[in-house]
Design a protein around this motif. Sequence first.
Motif, PDB file in Angstrom:
ATOM      1  N   GLN A   9       0.749  -0.852  -0.144  1.00 53.96           N
ATOM      2  CA  GLN A   9       0.080   0.049   0.067  1.00 53.96           C
ATOM      3  C   GLN A   9       0.770   1.211  -0.485  1.00 53.96           C
ATOM      4  O   GLN A   9       1.581   1.527   1.116  1.00 53.96           O
ATOM      5  CB  GLN A   9      -1.056  -0.291   1.665  1.00 53.96           C
ATOM      6  CG  GLN A   9      -2.332   0.726   0.964  1.00 53.96           C
ATOM      7  CD  GLN A   9      -3.128   0.962   2.445  1.00 53.96           C
ATOM      8  OE1 GLN A   9      -2.431   0.793   3.561  1.00 53.96           O
ATOM      9  NE2 GLN A   9      -4.417   1.893   2.122  1.00 53.96           N
ATOM     10  N   CYS A  10       0.713   2.368  -0.976  1.00 54.41           N
ATOM     11  CA  CYS A  10       1.107   3.117  -0.912  1.00 54.41           C
ATOM     12  C   CYS A  10       1.076   4.081   0.080  1.00 54.41           C
ATOM     13  O   CYS A  10      -0.161   4.590   0.429  1.00 54.41           O
ATOM     14  CB  CYS A  10       0.871   4.277  -2.492  1.00 54.41           C
ATOM     15  SG  CYS A  10       1.798   5.797  -2.015  1.00 54.41           S
ATOM     16  N   SER A  11       2.003   4.669   0.603  1.00 50.67           N
ATOM     17  CA  SER A  11       2.356   5.662   1.986  1.00 50.67           C
ATOM     18  C   SER A  11       1.649   6.761   1.791  1.00 50.67           C
ATOM     19  O   SER A  11       1.452   7.468   2.335  1.00 50.67           O
ATOM     20  CB  SER A  11       3.173   5.411   2.326  1.00 50.67           C
ATOM     21  OG  SER A  11       4.236   6.649   0.949  1.00 50.67           O
ATOM     22  N   ASP A  12       1.854   7.008   0.183  1.00 50.35           N
ATOM     23  CA  ASP A  12       1.603   8.942  -0.307  1.00 50.35           C
ATOM     24  C   ASP A  12      -0.416   8.589  -0.238  1.00 50.35           C
ATOM     25  O   ASP A  12      -0.747   9.455  -0.566  1.00 50.35           O
ATOM     26  CB  ASP A  12       2.667   9.280  -1.070  1.00 50.35           C
ATOM     27  CG  ASP A  12       3.836  10.002  -0.640  1.00 50.35           C
ATOM     28  OD1 ASP A  12       3.467  10.127   0.423  1.00 50.35           O
ATOM     29  OD2 ASP A  12       3.751  11.324  -1.574  1.00 50.35           O
ATOM     30  N   CYS A  13      -0.305   7.841  -1.246  1.00 48.28           N
ATOM     31  CA  CYS A  13      -1.855   7.877  -1.344  1.00 48.28           C
ATOM     32  C   CYS A  13      -2.865   6.551  -1.397  1.00 48.28           C
ATOM     33  O   CYS A  13      -3.689   6.978  -1.204  1.00 48.28           O
ATOM     34  CB  CYS A  13      -2.041   7.977  -3.351  1.00 48.28           C
ATOM     35  SG  CYS A  13      -1.379   6.476  -4.050  1.00 48.28           S
ATOM     36  N   GLY A  14      -1.759   5.946  -0.791  1.00 47.25           N
ATOM     37  CA  GLY A  14      -2.886   4.332  -0.281  1.00 47.25           C
ATOM     38  C   GLY A  14      -3.482   3.833  -1.486  1.00 47.25           C
ATOM     39  O   GLY A  14      -3.616   2.798  -0.735  1.00 47.25           O
ATOM     40  N   ARG A  38       5.887   3.624  -2.288  1.00 50.14           N
ATOM     41  CA  ARG A  38       5.053   4.230  -2.485  1.00 50.14           C
ATOM     42  C   ARG A  38       4.631   3.567  -4.244  1.00 50.14           C
ATOM     43  O   ARG A  38       5.293   3.177  -4.659  1.00 50.14           O
ATOM     44  CB  ARG A  38       5.802   5.229  -3.087  1.00 50.14           C
ATOM     45  CG  ARG A  38       5.753   6.283  -2.069  1.00 50.14           C
ATOM     46  CD  ARG A  38       6.402   7.933  -1.472  1.00 50.14           C
ATOM     47  NE  ARG A  38       6.299   8.474  -0.769  1.00 50.14           N
ATOM     48  CZ  ARG A  38       7.498   8.788   0.311  1.00 50.14           C
ATOM     49  NH1 ARG A  38       8.650   8.119  -0.091  1.00 50.14           N
ATOM     50  NH2 ARG A  38       7.631   9.316   1.561  1.00 50.14           N
ATOM     51  N   CYS A  39       3.973   4.286  -4.716  1.00 47.90           N
ATOM     52  CA  CYS A  39       3.601   3.939  -5.681  1.00 47.90           C
ATOM     53  C   CYS A  39       4.116   4.012  -7.022  1.00 47.90           C
ATOM     54  O   CYS A  39       4.514   5.302  -6.557  1.00 47.90           O
ATOM     55  CB  CYS A  39       2.480   3.734  -5.887  1.00 47.90           C
ATOM     56  SG  CYS A  39       1.796   5.276  -6.619  1.00 47.90           S
ATOM     57  N   PRO A  40       4.215   3.530  -8.138  1.00 46.12           N
ATOM     58  CA  PRO A  40       5.337   3.652  -9.201  1.00 46.12           C
ATOM     59  C   PRO A  40       4.533   5.530  -9.247  1.00 46.12           C
ATOM     60  O   PRO A  40       5.717   6.437  -9.610  1.00 46.12           O
ATOM     61  CB  PRO A  40       5.006   3.025 -10.260  1.00 46.12           C
ATOM     62  CG  PRO A  40       4.880   2.143  -9.403  1.00 46.12           C
ATOM     63  CD  PRO A  40       3.968   2.453  -8.554  1.00 46.12           C
ATOM     64  N   SER A  41       3.612   6.163  -9.294  1.00 50.37           N
ATOM     65  CA  SER A  41       3.443   7.562  -9.789  1.00 50.37           C
ATOM     66  C   SER A  41       3.209   8.296  -8.614  1.00 50.37           C
ATOM     67  O   SER A  41       4.132   9.930  -9.188  1.00 50.37           O
ATOM     68  CB  SER A  41       2.404   7.864  -9.853  1.00 50.37           C
ATOM     69  OG  SER A  41       1.083   7.181  -9.390  1.00 50.37           O
ATOM     70  N   CYS A  42       3.595   7.898  -7.388  1.00 51.32           N
ATOM     71  CA  CYS A  42       4.383   8.825  -6.554  1.00 51.32           C
ATOM     72  C   CYS A  42       5.380   9.086  -6.350  1.00 51.32           C
ATOM     73  O   CYS A  42       5.726   9.788  -6.517  1.00 51.32           O
ATOM     74  CB  CYS A  42       3.449   8.431  -4.688  1.00 51.32           C
ATOM     75  SG  CYS A  42       1.368   8.297  -5.170  1.00 51.32           S
ATOM     76  N   ARG A  43       6.077   7.616  -6.910  1.00 49.85           N
ATOM     77  CA  ARG A  43       7.995   7.635  -7.257  1.00 49.85           C
ATOM     78  C   ARG A  43       7.877   8.367  -7.992  1.00 49.85           C
ATOM     79  O   ARG A  43       8.364   9.500  -7.836  1.00 49.85           O
ATOM     80  CB  ARG A  43       8.166   6.359  -7.237  1.00 49.85           C
ATOM     81  CG  ARG A  43       8.733   5.781  -5.712  1.00 49.85           C
ATOM     82  CD  ARG A  43       9.874   4.558  -6.507  1.00 49.85           C
ATOM     83  NE  ARG A  43       8.262   3.067  -6.266  1.00 49.85           N
ATOM     84  CZ  ARG A  43       7.798   2.296  -6.904  1.00 49.85           C
ATOM     85  NH1 ARG A  43       9.013   1.695  -7.473  1.00 49.85           N
ATOM     86  NH2 ARG A  43       7.370   1.269  -6.700  1.00 49.85           N
TER      87      ARG A  43
HETATM   88 ZN   LIG Z   1       0.624   6.481  -4.531  1.00 47.53          ZN
END
Ligand SMILES: [Zn+2]
Length: 101
Positions: A9-14, A38-43
């Motif tokens: 689970q992405c720590s930024d967007c969940g 983080r998910c690839p887009s948040c990275r």
């Molecule tokens: Zn994310």
Amino acid sequence: MSFQDKSIQCSDCGATFTFSAEEQEFFQSKGYTNEPKRCPSCREARKAQRSGSGNYGYRSRRQMFPAICAQCGKETEVPFEPREGRPVYCSDCYNKIKLSG
Ligand SMILES: [Zn+2]
Ligand SMILES: [Zn+2]
């Protein structure tokens, strides 16, 4: 040793993203011990923030000094330090004076 796809689970967007076996292998080959948070887009977003026009607005901004317009008494900001005995004008009055002068 084999890897298996993992859901994180992405720590930024969940959002839940897949940390694939391939990526895990890549991470290990690089010596990374931490899983991505983080998910690839948040990275990507964070990378863009850091490298791009990152430190905008800090030092690049000109220092402004508060001043009182000698013409209309309005509070204004000027890019130089106001000196005593030297009138300071707000941009409106400055333009007026310049045009009439
Ligand atoms: Zn994310
Ligand atoms: Zn003024």
